[in-house]
Scaffold this motif. Structure first.
Motif, short mmCIF file in Angstrom:
data_model
loop_
_atom_site.label_atom_id
_atom_site.label_comp_id
_atom_site.label_asym_id
_atom_site.label_seq_id
_atom_site.Cartn_x
_atom_site.Cartn_y
_atom_site.Cartn_z
N GLY A 1 0.85 -1.20 0.00
CA GLY A 1 0.00 0.00 0.00
C GLY A 1 0.88 1.24 0.00
N ARG A 2 0.44 2.27 -0.71
CA ARG A 2 1.24 3.49 -0.84
C ARG A 2 0.39 4.75 -0.66
NH1 ARG A 2 2.29 3.66 -7.41
NH2 ARG A 2 0.25 2.85 -7.99
N SER A 3 -0.60 4.67 0.24
CA SER A 3 -1.42 5.87 0.47
C SER A 3 -0.59 6.92 1.20
CB SER A 3 -2.67 5.53 1.29
OG SER A 3 -2.30 5.17 2.60
N THR B 1 -1.51 8.56 3.75
CA THR B 1 -1.74 8.53 5.20
C THR B 1 -1.16 7.29 5.88
OG1 THR B 1 -3.90 7.62 4.71
CG2 THR B 1 -3.80 9.97 5.20
N SER C 1 -0.96 -1.72 -6.14
CA SER C 1 -1.84 -2.50 -7.02
C SER C 1 -1.15 -2.85 -8.34
CB SER C 1 -3.14 -1.75 -7.28
OG SER C 1 -2.88 -0.58 -8.01
N GLY C 2 -0.09 -2.13 -8.68
CA GLY C 2 0.62 -2.43 -9.93
C GLY C 2 1.79 -3.39 -9.74
N ALA D 1 -1.34 -2.69 4.25
CA ALA D 1 -2.26 -1.55 4.37
C ALA D 1 -2.96 -1.37 3.04
CB ALA D 1 -1.50 -0.29 4.76
N ARG E 1 -8.14 -4.96 1.59
CA ARG E 1 -8.71 -6.12 0.88
C ARG E 1 -8.31 -7.37 1.66
NH1 ARG E 1 -6.64 -8.85 -4.61
NH2 ARG E 1 -5.04 -9.34 -3.09
N VAL F 1 -2.80 -3.65 8.94
CA VAL F 1 -3.47 -2.35 9.10
C VAL F 1 -4.91 -2.39 8.58
CG1 VAL F 1 -3.34 0.12 8.56
CG2 VAL F 1 -1.23 -1.19 8.80
N GLY F 2 -5.18 -3.28 7.66
CA GLY F 2 -6.47 -3.30 6.95
C GLY F 2 -7.68 -3.46 7.86
N ASN G 1 -11.52 -4.69 7.19
CA ASN G 1 -12.48 -5.23 6.23
C ASN G 1 -13.52 -6.05 6.98
OD1 ASN G 1 -10.59 -4.55 3.92
ND2 ASN G 1 -9.32 -6.02 4.99
N GLY H 1 -5.62 -0.77 15.26
CA GLY H 1 -6.75 0.14 15.52
C GLY H 1 -6.58 0.96 16.80
#
Ligand code: NAP
Length: 285
Positions: free
Chosen positions: A165-167, A169, A190-191, A208, A211, A229-230, A232, A263
């Motif tokens: 993940g590269r958000s 935040t 995602s790539g 993170a 999914r 971190v996710g 779902n 969390g």
């Protein structure tokens, strides 16, 4: 191997007790720490997050101001309110709960918060401070992940860490914090064509994504530390992370659960940042 579960609730309790002590000391010196939390609109998940943040403040002796506005609040009115809080010496941290209604530009709002009060660490300046290794506020979720890794007693120096993940935040600041701790860092997204190729080489994996079952046991190096971190829901509607807990716990050395891992640490690090902001302000009086 059965992974040791890293208990985010227990670590949070310990860190919040330290926050409460620091808050009491500041209050005794006449500088009670204060956090302003702003919620715009009626998003039910945001209402829960905000309630938890305000309660955490109350439990730790941090003064909090909660402002709730109708979804029709104009961007100009919100910016005006932030300007007033920037100038208020009793407020040391300002948090505007995201997401905001569509007619309000979140970037404008984040950048309007004084850097000294940006306890979420989301502004461009705070991000720049993190990148440059300067004193500043680290975004709460990755900061909490670092504390969870630290709690294992395993040094990150020379370890290979993979962040999925590269958000702005979570993923990107996470990678920078791991780099600062002298890990060798790979960022996947995602790539990335073969996620498992990278994660199988990692001593530490931070997932993170958002999914479930993104990381399964066959993708993890034996003995790795895995931070999930996710958030779902599984088929039964129960909370779960990005990591398949059962298969990964058979391979990893340490693993965070969902719920009860990252969390609670996110809110705890918000308190830690608020205390840091209040202590800095008190030193300048
Ligand atoms: P986000 O902004 O949606 O970012 C998700 C990242 O995952 C993106 O960088 C995306 O890549 C990447 N990704 C998506 N599918 C992927 C795949 N198949 N393989 C590899 N990477 C993939 O989400 P976020 O805000 O970072 O949050 C991530 C998760 O953490 C969410 O479940 C969120 O609810 C949770 N979260 C939890 C806490 C907490 O306190 N526990 C706090 C914050 C967030 P691209 O960039 O290429 O699209």
């Amino acid at each position: 191997m059965t992974a040791q579960v890293i208990d985010g609730n227990a670590l949070s309790r310990q860190l919040r007790a330290e926050v409460a002590q620091r808050a009491a000391a500041l209050t005794a010196q006449g500088h009670p720490p204060g956090l302003a939390v702003i919620l715009v609109g009626d998003d039910p998940a945001s209402a829960v997050y905000v309630r938890n943040k305000v309660k955490a403040c109350q439990d730790s002796g941090v003064h909090s101001v909660f402002e709730k506005y109708d979804a029709s609040l104009t961007e100009a009115a919100l910016l005006e309110r932030i300007a007033a809080l920037n100038a208020d010496p009793t407020i040391h941290g300002i948090l505007v709960q995201m997401p905001l209604p569509k007619h309000i530009d979140p970037h404008k709002v984040i950048e309007a918060i004084a850097t000294a009060k940006d306890v979420d660490g989301y502004s461009v300046l705070s991000a720049g401070e993190l990148m440059a290794g300067l004193e500043g506020f680290r975004p709460c979720t990755p900061y909490g992940c670092m504390k969870l890794i630290e709690s294992t007693g395993v040094s990150l120096k020379g370890k290979h860490a993979v962040v999925i993940g590269r958000s702005n935040t979570v993923g990107k600041p996470m990678a920078l914090l791991l780099l600062q701790a002298n890990a060798t860092v790979t960022i996947c997204h995602s790539g990335t064509p073969d996620l498992g190729y990278h994660t199988r080489q990692a001593d530490v994996v931070v997932a993170a994504v958002g999914r479930r079952n993104t990381l399964t046991g066959d993708m993890v190096k034996p003995g790795a530390i895995v931070i999930d971190v996710g958030i779902n829901r599984n088929d039964e509607g129960k909370l779960c992370g990005d990591v398949d807990f059962a298969s990964v716990s058979a391979v990893a050395s340490h693993l965070t659960p969902v719920p009860g891992g990252v969390g609670p640490m996110t809110i705890t690090m918000l308190l830690v940042n608020t205390l840091e902001a209040a202590e800095r302000a008190a030193r300048q009086v």
